[in-house]
Design a protein around this motif. Structure first.
Motif, PDB file in Angstrom:
ATOM      1  N   HIS A  28       0.840  -1.201   0.000  1.00 55.06           N
ATOM      2  CA  HIS A  28       0.000   0.000   0.000  1.00 55.06           C
ATOM      3  C   HIS A  28       0.875   1.251   0.000  1.00 55.06           C
ATOM      4  CE1 HIS A  28      -3.714   2.082   2.039  1.00 55.06           C
ATOM      5  NE2 HIS A  28      -3.210   2.807   1.075  1.00 55.06           N
ATOM      6  N   ALA A  55      -6.744  -5.498  -3.525  1.00 55.03           N
ATOM      7  CA  ALA A  55      -6.694  -4.486  -2.458  1.00 55.03           C
ATOM      8  C   ALA A  55      -8.101  -4.020  -2.144  1.00 55.03           C
ATOM      9  CB  ALA A  55      -5.842  -3.290  -2.895  1.00 55.03           C
ATOM     10  N   TYR A 115     -20.970  -1.584   0.955  1.00 56.24           N
ATOM     11  CA  TYR A 115     -19.894  -2.484   0.525  1.00 56.24           C
ATOM     12  C   TYR A 115     -20.330  -3.296  -0.692  1.00 56.24           C
ATOM     13  CZ  TYR A 115     -16.830  -6.626   0.804  1.00 56.24           C
ATOM     14  OH  TYR A 115     -15.976  -7.667   0.524  1.00 56.24           O
ATOM     15  N   ARG A 146      -9.274 -11.593  12.789  1.00 52.26           N
ATOM     16  CA  ARG A 146     -10.321 -10.755  13.371  1.00 52.26           C
ATOM     17  C   ARG A 146     -11.141 -11.647  14.279  1.00 52.26           C
ATOM     18  NH1 ARG A 146     -11.245  -8.708   7.814  1.00 52.26           N
ATOM     19  NH2 ARG A 146     -13.009 -10.095   7.589  1.00 52.26           N
TER      20      ARG A 146
END
Ligand SMILES: NC(=O)c1ccc[n+]([C@@H]2O[C@H](COP(=O)([O-])OP(=O)(O)OC[C@H]3O[C@@H](n4cnc5c(N)ncnc54)[C@H](OP(=O)(O)O)[C@@H]3O)[C@@H](O)[C@H]2O)c1
Length: 283
Positions: A28, A55, A115, A146
């Motif tokens: 990035h 990405a 999204y 997560r």
């Protein structure tokens, strides 16, 4: 074959990087995909045979302000810089409404949140130009899984981590989260995408496992496969969600499997392989 990959340090992208031999995967910091000049310079300098755009701006709180540039603009930048190279966009089962389930590759998207809408719009940028690889409920080993969220990503790793630590794990069940999906090993998704690239395919592909399940089933099958203490499992409502979430995003991937010449793995097979990988990482 030379393959340029965005998001190569991410969960999915890191598996994609391992699926090819000759890869350029700028970080990035090296190439921001929202910067068209940086994307063009990087892709043109490498002169790839294929580009894979993985990405993603994964901070949902920023979607309203930055989502169009982060998703649609970034996809335009990658497609625009690709030249003659084959293009693959990584997309998601959340382009679907979550009503009815078993969505096939040809089902029109019906997103219910920002999204899903931004990913569906990004798919249009690739239409007629390359391939869209929709992923679902991606599972794998990660250094920083997560914890449970409204989607399925990392669910197995989060559950295994909690139960191995002797902690209780409450499997969320409710109307307003993603309750049914099609678990997919990140490594398997990468292999399917490698087949899309190798075959020079275009169109929409469902790069997922061969079995759709609800959260409870996934939790119970994980406990069984990993030999965990099922008494630590509980079931209960999720915390309130700030966004509308598609309920059943299960994918039917028979057309993808036929085109790519593969048999999609059962959940038992995926869990067995994931357990082996996790043991290797722990050793
Ligand atoms: N995980 C799932 O369960 C799942 C399910 C369905 C579909 N997908 C799809 O899979 C793809 C990858 O998701 P993921 O779960 O692997 O996400 P991730 O782990 O959050 O990785 C995202 C990657 O994108 C990079 N990135 C973010 N913004 C960027 C920018 N502006 N310029 C360049 N790089 C940028 C990140 O780099 P930094 O970390 O350095 O910012 C990171 O390498 C996405 O298209 C997603 O829709 C994932």
């Amino acid at each position: 074959m030379k393959v340029w990959i965005s998001g190569g340090s991410g969960f999915v992208g890191s598996h994609l990087v391992r699926a090819f031999d000759d890869v350029c995967a700028p970080s990035h910091a090296e190439v921001d995909v929202t910067d068209p000049d940086a994307v063009r310079r990087s892709i043109r300098a490498f002169a790839p045979d294929a580009v894979i755009h993985s990405a993603i701006l994964n901070d949902f709180t920023r979607l309203e302000r930055d989502g169009w540039a982060g998703y649609v603009g970034a996809t335009r930048n990658v497609v625009g810089a690709a030249g003659e190279a084959q293009v693959v966009l990584i997309s998601t089962d959340w382009v679907f409404s979550g009503v009815g389930g078993n969505f096939i590759e040809a089902t029109p998207p019906s997103p219910v949140n920002a999204y899903g809408m931004l990913k569906a719009a990004s798919e249009l940028v690739v239409e007629g130009r390359g391939a869209v690889a929709r992923l679902s409920a991606v599972q794998g080993v990660s250094e920083a899984p997560r914890s449970q969220d409204a989607g399925f990503g990392y669910f197995v790793a989060a559950l295994v981590r909690a139960l191995r630590a002797g902690e209780r794990f409450t499997v969320w069940e409710g109307e307003d989260i993603n309750m049914t999906a099609t678990p997919t090993l990140a490594s398997d998704a990468a292999d399917l995408i490698a087949r899309i690239v190798a075959g020079g395919h275009t169109g929409i592909f469902h790069c997922c496992g061969g079995e759709s399940v609800d959260r409870r089933t996934l939790a119970l099958r994980t406990v069984e496969a990993f030999g965990l203490d099922g008494d630590l499992l509980g079931f209960g409502p999720p915390p309130p969600q700030p966004w509308r979430i598609p309920y059943d995003t299960s994918l039917d991937a028979r057309a993808t499997a036929a085109t790519l010449g593969v048999e999609l793995p059962s959940l038992a097979d995926q869990l067995a392989r994931l357990q082996m990988t996790m043991e290797e990482v722990r050793a």
